[in-house]
Design an enzyme around this catalytic site. Structure first.
Site, PDB file in Angstrom:
ATOM      1  N   LYS B  78       0.851  -1.197   0.000  1.00  0.00           N
ATOM      2  CA  LYS B  78       0.000   0.000   0.000  1.00  0.00           C
ATOM      3  C   LYS B  78       0.887   1.247   0.000  1.00  0.00           C
ATOM      4  O   LYS B  78       1.925   1.273   0.656  1.00  0.00           O
ATOM      5  CB  LYS B  78      -0.893  -0.017   1.239  1.00  0.00           C
ATOM      6  N   SER B 153      -9.737   1.839   2.852  1.00  0.00           N
ATOM      7  CA  SER B 153      -8.856   2.562   1.970  1.00  0.00           C
ATOM      8  C   SER B 153      -7.810   1.708   1.258  1.00  0.00           C
ATOM      9  O   SER B 153      -7.207   2.163   0.288  1.00  0.00           O
ATOM     10  CB  SER B 153      -8.136   3.647   2.764  1.00  0.00           C
ATOM     11  N   SER B 177      -9.968  -0.461   7.048  1.00  0.00           N
ATOM     12  CA  SER B 177      -9.372  -0.272   5.726  1.00  0.00           C
ATOM     13  C   SER B 177      -8.678  -1.490   5.123  1.00  0.00           C
ATOM     14  O   SER B 177      -8.309  -1.464   3.947  1.00  0.00           O
ATOM     15  CB  SER B 177      -8.371   0.881   5.766  1.00  0.00           C
TER      16      SER B 177
END
Lengths: 97, 492
Positions: B78, B153, B177
């Site tokens: 990420k 996210s 997330s």
């Protein structure tokens, strides 16, 4: 719906946060933030004045280490990400007239 | 054989036997990326050349017999986790060109195993969002239905795993997330106990809630990755010195005699019928395997969402004060004076959701409102934590839906932030209490959208969560289904 955050208040809070909102943002934020704040009124339903607040879930303790110098980043490594630098320093707009 | 479709443990086995090289695997993954990435949009930065170079290094190590658990395996990271010298944008214009001069601790730990870093994945700006739509770099599409969001996210990481654009991935979870996009994309997502994994090198959003975790194709892969990234780190004073177990070795504990708690507040209404059916189905399956279940109560669940959306923005407003255009990140051009430079830099560099949360947080912390908002939210947090402590006296794990609905349409909730926030309603309490949670696939709705079931455990009881998840997975095949990626154009 009681308006909690009027346009002026949004502007004031934005200033505290060093943000300059465009008109469009002020309008939609005002509406959206009031919807959100209205939802937060839910918290008024419960009487919890005696409850200790939790700001952190793990056990709070100080973490100490020996006061010894350790090697860190080189000046160049750090300045590489700077938007503006000169002679090994960060450069910012003029502060004093 | 399509190597990109396989799992970490399958490829690890093949690499050790010499049946395949890391270079073959890496090439397979990048060819897959070339085929589907234009439809999915999972990545912000791809690292193909570095990847191929790393794969040669990995192959060399394998020949020398010096293998780790992840040697030669392509992983996606990420884009809020720092890899030295590689752009770490956080999905924001503010950090568009930021190249960290250091590796985050999780990267350092993973690196010791000589894996392949495939690239940095898309995410909601500064991890603020539940759909990956707030990214400055565009939306990511759900591989199961390209018109839908992957969740967020960590939507880029989840999509990349589900679309086989990597073998496994790291993400971060502040209010769901990792678990929410894992559920939307039909994969396994784990948020460890707060303090289990070092946050050093994770760009801060809400520091008392943020935790790095894993997104993988199955539970065994989750256990392998978690074992590698866990542990105390002197660079993160909130990481906790608890022994790291070999989670993979402990996978086969089974569920015989296990007591599952079903929090009644989570089933009080508002759940999509297909989700409710699939989650109850998972509970029945676990009962069949030897577990028992009972209703438990988490009475303050109803207040957790409001508390979270005060605490997280409050911490945001403080954490994001550092973006001032001086030391790193974006700086406006043509400012008049220092103060004007700060204001213009921040106003131009942050997107709308980030600004909204900074304003909300600044307001909640400001004089006159602190007691009514931030303090009250922190008191509610105490109650949420106590609810779990009480609840876990009666059961070993709790089982809930991960999200009330399957993935929603792109654009559907962008204009109504509160509706967006509601998608985190079942994942947020674990962050407030600091307990671990895992989402695993447990079914599909009639449109073939995946559904996730969430298991919650006591602090540092990841081993048990993984045992339960593994037992379920061994007896079901939801995790083996793969999306057929069709382009939006072909469908119309």
């Amino acid at each position: 719906m009681v308006v909690k955050l009027g346009k002026e208040e949004v502007e004031k809070v934005a200033e505290l946060a060093r943000l300059d909102l465009i008109e469009f943002e002020k309008d939609i934020f005002g509406g959206q933030l009031n919807t959100i704040l209205d939802y937060f009124d839910k918290l008024k339903e419960i009487e919890i004045s005696e409850v200790e607040p939790t700001s952190h879930v793990s056990v709070q303790r100080n973490v100490f280490r020996e006061d010894q110098a350790v090697s860190a980043f080189s000046k160049n490594d750090l300045l590489q990400n700077s938007p503006d630098s000169k002679k090994g320093c960060f450069r910012v707009p003029k502060i004093i007239e | 054989m399509d190597l990109y479709r396989l799992t970490i443990h399958e490829l690890r086995e093949m690499l050790r036997k010499g049946d395949v090289s890391s270079r073959d695997i890496t090439k397979s993954v990048f060819s897959r990326i070339r085929d589907v990435e234009s439809e999915i949009g999972a990545f912000i930065t791809l690292m193909e050349q570095e990847g191929l170079d790393f794969s040669d290094e990995a192959d060399k190590r394998i020949k020398e017999g010096k293998t780790g658990e992840l040697t030669g395996i392509p992983l996606a990271i990420k884009d809020n986790i720092c890899i030295k010298g590689v752009k770490t944008t956080c999905g924001s214009k503010m950090l568009e060109n930021y190249r960290p001069p250091y590796d985050g601790t999780v990267i350092e730990k993973v690196r010791k195993n000589t894996p392949i870093f495939v690239g940095k994945t898309n995410m909601d700006e500064f991890a603020m969002g539940s759909s990956t739509e707030t990214s400055y770099f565009g939306v990511t599409h759900n591989p199961w239905d390209l018109e839908r969001v992957p969740g967020g996210s960590s939507g880029g990481s989840a999509s990349a795993v589900a679309a086989d654009e990597c073998i496994g991935a790291l993400g971060s979870d502040t209010g769901g997330s990792i678990r929410q996009p894992a559920a939307f994309c039909g994969i396994v997502g784990l948020k460890p106990t707060y303090g289990r994994v070092s946050r050093f090198g994770l760009v801060a959003f809400a520091s008392s809630l943020d935790q790095i975790g894993t997104l993988t194709k199955d539970v065994r892969d989750c256990a392998i990755l978690l074992t590698v990234i866990s542990g105390y780190d002197s660079l993160d004073s909130t990481s906790i010195d608890v022994e790291v177990q070999d989670y993979e070795r402990n996978l086969d504990g089974g569920v015989n005699g296990l007591k599952i708690g079903v929090p009644k507040e989570y089933f009080a209404g508002g759940i999509d019928p297909a989700v409710e059916k699939a989650v109850w189905g998972a509970l029945m399956e676990l009962e069949k395997l030897g577990a028992t279940y009972k209703e438990v109560s988490l009475p303050h669940s109803d207040y957790a969402l409001a508390a979270y959306y005060l605490i997280a923005p409050a911490e945001t407003s403080s954490n994001l004060a550092r973006y001032d255009g001086v030391k790193y990140g974006y700086r406006t051009s043509g400012a008049e004076g220092l103060m004007n430079m700060y204001v213009k830099t921040r106003s131009e560099g942050f997107g709308q959701e980030v600004k909204r949360r900074i304003i909300l947080g600044t307001y909640a912390l400001s004089a006159g409102y602190y007691d009514a908002y931030y303090k009250k939210a922190s008191q509610v947090r105490t109650l949420v934590k106590r609810d779990f402590e009480e609840g876990f006296k009666e059961c070993d794990v709790m089982l809930t839906p991960t999200v009330p609905t399957p993935a929603f349409k792109i654009g559907e909730k962008v204009g109504t932030p509160l509706q967006m926030y509601f998608t985190d309603i079942f994942t947020i309490p674990a962050n407030l209490a600091g307990i671990p949670g895992i989402s695993i696939p447990c079914g599909f709705n009639k449109d073939e959208l995946p559904i996730g079931v969430q298991l919650l455990g006591r602090h540092f009881d990841e081993a048990r969560l993984l045992q339960v998840a593994h037992a379920f997975e061994q007896n079901t095949d939801y995790h083996l289904k793969k999306p057929v990626i069709r382009s939006v154009k072909n469908k119309n």
